[in-house]
Write a protein that holds these residues in place. Structure first.
Motif, short mmCIF file in Angstrom:
data_model
loop_
_atom_site.label_atom_id
_atom_site.label_comp_id
_atom_site.label_asym_id
_atom_site.label_seq_id
_atom_site.Cartn_x
_atom_site.Cartn_y
_atom_site.Cartn_z
N TYR A 25 89.33 -19.69 -16.68
CA TYR A 25 87.97 -19.78 -16.15
C TYR A 25 87.05 -20.44 -17.18
N TYR A 73 82.91 -20.22 -17.93
CA TYR A 73 81.62 -19.62 -17.63
C TYR A 73 80.56 -20.25 -18.54
N GLN A 131 76.60 -19.23 -20.12
CA GLN A 131 75.61 -18.17 -20.25
C GLN A 131 74.31 -18.77 -20.74
N PHE A 141 81.78 -20.24 -22.23
CA PHE A 141 82.90 -19.35 -22.52
C PHE A 141 84.08 -19.68 -21.62
N PRO A 200 91.84 -7.33 -17.30
CA PRO A 200 90.50 -7.94 -17.28
C PRO A 200 90.53 -9.34 -17.89
N LEU A 201 89.40 -10.00 -17.85
CA LEU A 201 89.26 -11.32 -18.45
C LEU A 201 89.29 -11.21 -19.97
N HIS A 202 89.99 -12.16 -20.60
CA HIS A 202 90.00 -12.28 -22.05
C HIS A 202 89.21 -13.53 -22.40
N PHE A 203 88.16 -13.37 -23.19
CA PHE A 203 87.26 -14.47 -23.48
C PHE A 203 87.52 -15.09 -24.85
N GLY A 204 87.22 -16.40 -24.95
CA GLY A 204 87.12 -17.05 -26.23
C GLY A 204 85.77 -16.76 -26.86
N ASN A 205 85.54 -17.31 -28.06
CA ASN A 205 84.30 -17.02 -28.78
C ASN A 205 83.13 -17.93 -28.40
#
Lengths: 113, 113
Positions: A33, A35, A37, A90, A101-106
């Motif tokens: 994904y 995203y 922000q 992100f 759940p979703l695992h996000f990058g920094n």
């Protein structure tokens, strides 16, 4: 285990320039994904992919393009940068159907001036 | 139109006391809810989740409560610690429909020593 890696961390673009935000994951997740922000706002889905060769639009896709040639990589392309694209981006991944759940990058902080 | 709302942009509590973060949603089809924690310059990290078949889920100092009739969930942190100071996002989706996670705008928690 690196998880989700995004590059670059920061970038300043001039209006009309193009760039690619890179995202790679080493968890063998099928779903990926992008995203964005904006200040004081929640994360908005730009594009997502359910597997190599398959992508689809999210809530705010205009001005962006994506591709998914491998399971690991999911780059986000900005063709003609506009000030409205100033945001923090992100990338995330997940493994569907397991409750994972979703695992996000920094994140990548992008400024368009 | 925001489907997930966090109406308190910030919250300040004393170390050792309880922190209660709130989240409201409008879509009655949502049945899977998550809380994420985000430190500055990092991506969101998963904290705790709950599905609509439960009304409470606990993990150490963190408990999430779900009130389906009110379309409201809350995150309780007991006792609060200075390291809990971060931005907390709630997110919602339909079960295992990982294409569509909707995020709130976040609540910034400050735990004072």
């Amino acid at each position: 285990n690196a998880g989700v890696t995004q590059t670059p961390k920061f970038r300043i673009l001039k209006i009309g320039q193009s760039m690619t935000l890179q995202c790679t994951q080493d968890m063998n997740h099928n779903y990926m994904y992008w995203y964005r922000q904006d200040p004081g706002m929640g994360l908005k889905l730009i594009y997502y992919s359910v597997g190599a060769g398959i992508t689809d639009k999210g809530e705010v896709p205009n001005g962006y393009n994506v591709s998914r040639s491998t399971t690991e990589d999911f780059p986000l392309r900005l063709e003609l940068a506009a000030p409205s694209q100033t945001s923090v981006y992100f990338c995330a991944s997940s493994s569907p159907g397991t409750g994972d759940p979703l695992h996000f990058g920094n994140g990548t902080r992008l400024t368009v001036t | 139109d925001q489907q997930v709302k966090q109406n308190s942009p910030s919250l300040s509590v004393q170390e050792g006391r309880i922190s209660i973060l709130n989240c409201d949603y409008t879509n009655s089809m949502f049945d899977y809810f998550l809380w994420y924690k985000k430190y500055p310059a990092e991506g969101p990290t998963f904290l705790i989740s709950i599905s609509s078949i439960k009304d409470k889920n606990e993990d150490g100092r963190f408990t999430v409560f779900l009130n389906k009739s009110a379309k409201h969930l809350s995150l309780h942190i007991v006792p609060s610690q200075p390291g809990d100071s971060a931005v907390y996002f709630c997110a919602a989706s339909r079960t295992y429909n990982f294409n569509k996670f909707y995020f709130g705008s976040g609540t910034k928690l400050n735990v004072k020593p």
